[in-house]
Write a protein that holds these residues in place. Sequence first.
Motif, PDB file in Angstrom:
ATOM      1  N   ASP A  37       0.853  -1.184   0.000  1.00  0.00           N
ATOM      2  CA  ASP A  37       0.000   0.000   0.000  1.00  0.00           C
ATOM      3  C   ASP A  37       0.891   1.237   0.000  1.00  0.00           C
ATOM      4  O   ASP A  37       2.118   1.122   0.080  1.00  0.00           O
ATOM      5  CB  ASP A  37      -0.920  -0.004   1.226  1.00  0.00           C
ATOM      6  N   SER A  38       0.296   2.399  -0.077  1.00  0.00           N
ATOM      7  CA  SER A  38       1.083   3.629  -0.068  1.00  0.00           C
ATOM      8  C   SER A  38       0.454   4.638   0.884  1.00  0.00           C
ATOM      9  O   SER A  38      -0.765   4.685   1.050  1.00  0.00           O
ATOM     10  CB  SER A  38       1.178   4.225  -1.470  1.00  0.00           C
ATOM     11  N   LEU A  39       1.292   5.429   1.515  1.00  0.00           N
ATOM     12  CA  LEU A  39       0.846   6.434   2.480  1.00  0.00           C
ATOM     13  C   LEU A  39       0.230   7.632   1.765  1.00  0.00           C
ATOM     14  O   LEU A  39       0.758   8.113   0.770  1.00  0.00           O
ATOM     15  CB  LEU A  39       2.042   6.902   3.315  1.00  0.00           C
ATOM     16  N   THR A  40      -0.916   8.098   2.274  1.00  0.00           N
ATOM     17  CA  THR A  40      -1.505   9.325   1.740  1.00  0.00           C
ATOM     18  C   THR A  40      -1.439  10.440   2.783  1.00  0.00           C
ATOM     19  O   THR A  40      -1.333  11.614   2.440  1.00  0.00           O
ATOM     20  CB  THR A  40      -2.976   9.121   1.320  1.00  0.00           C
ATOM     21  N   LYS A  41      -1.463  10.049   4.067  1.00  0.00           N
ATOM     22  CA  LYS A  41      -1.366  11.063   5.119  1.00  0.00           C
ATOM     23  C   LYS A  41      -1.043  10.399   6.452  1.00  0.00           C
ATOM     24  O   LYS A  41      -1.677   9.434   6.841  1.00  0.00           O
ATOM     25  CB  LYS A  41      -2.693  11.824   5.230  1.00  0.00           C
ATOM     26  N   CYS A  42      -0.044  10.931   7.143  1.00  0.00           N
ATOM     27  CA  CYS A  42       0.307  10.425   8.469  1.00  0.00           C
ATOM     28  C   CYS A  42      -0.410  11.275   9.504  1.00  0.00           C
ATOM     29  O   CYS A  42      -0.418  12.502   9.407  1.00  0.00           O
ATOM     30  CB  CYS A  42       1.818  10.488   8.673  1.00  0.00           C
ATOM     31  N   VAL A  43      -1.015  10.635  10.501  1.00  0.00           N
ATOM     32  CA  VAL A  43      -1.790  11.354  11.513  1.00  0.00           C
ATOM     33  C   VAL A  43      -1.021  11.497  12.823  1.00  0.00           C
ATOM     34  O   VAL A  43      -0.799  12.590  13.318  1.00  0.00           O
ATOM     35  CB  VAL A  43      -3.144  10.666  11.772  1.00  0.00           C
ATOM     36  N   ASP A  44      -0.607  10.362  13.389  1.00  0.00           N
ATOM     37  CA  ASP A  44       0.149  10.387  14.638  1.00  0.00           C
ATOM     38  C   ASP A  44       0.922   9.089  14.801  1.00  0.00           C
ATOM     39  O   ASP A  44       1.156   8.377  13.827  1.00  0.00           O
ATOM     40  CB  ASP A  44      -0.770  10.648  15.845  1.00  0.00           C
TER      41      ASP A  44
END
Length: 220
Positions: A37-44
């Motif tokens: 998969d691929s990251l779209t947004k890191c939250v915490d």
Amino acid sequence: MKKVSVALSVWMVVAFIVMGLTIPADVNAKASAKFTDSLTKCVDGDTAHFKKAGYSRFLYVDTPESTKKIEPYGKTASQYTCTKLKKAKKIQLQYDGARKDKYGRTLVWVWVDGQLLQELLVKKGYVKKFYDYGTYSYESKLVHLQATVKKKKKGLWSGKKEPSIAKTSSSKKKKPATTKKTNFKNCTELRKYYPHGVSKSHPAYQSKMDRDHDGWACER
């Protein structure tokens, strides 16, 4: 023995319903095959958005809060996770039992370049506790590792104040350029004037630059 087994099964079903989880076919199921998969947004420290899995909560680990309520080592854990995910050449995820929590977040094991991110977080001392919605494939390993980390007094267990997160001094920080321009070719050009991106209400906002469709374009 049969009565005990039935009673145990009923209790587990009730537990899943109370916690708002999707009841898996087998609560003792092994983790599924890994998928890229691929990251779209890191939250915490324990939450992120992925292209396929969507809004995801990392299985089993609970890192300190770093958004609405700031807890000790929350920012450190968040920065560590986000750096690992953003720099990873390959991200893989695994399901293990229930796929959603009561908030609708996908529950996943996260692998960065072949390493289990949950294990890395425990090793650094950034996991304050474990949450248990079932029997997980790597549960025992993480529990034993946590015990070792506590003895070695790492991170949260060190008794030391959280180290400062590296930031550019406000006095030395270069101020962004100003412009009345609202039509930018890409995010690189837009960030020269708006380093943190722009919201949907901003004149420079373009839907094509809002990759995760969260109403904010070109956010870092």
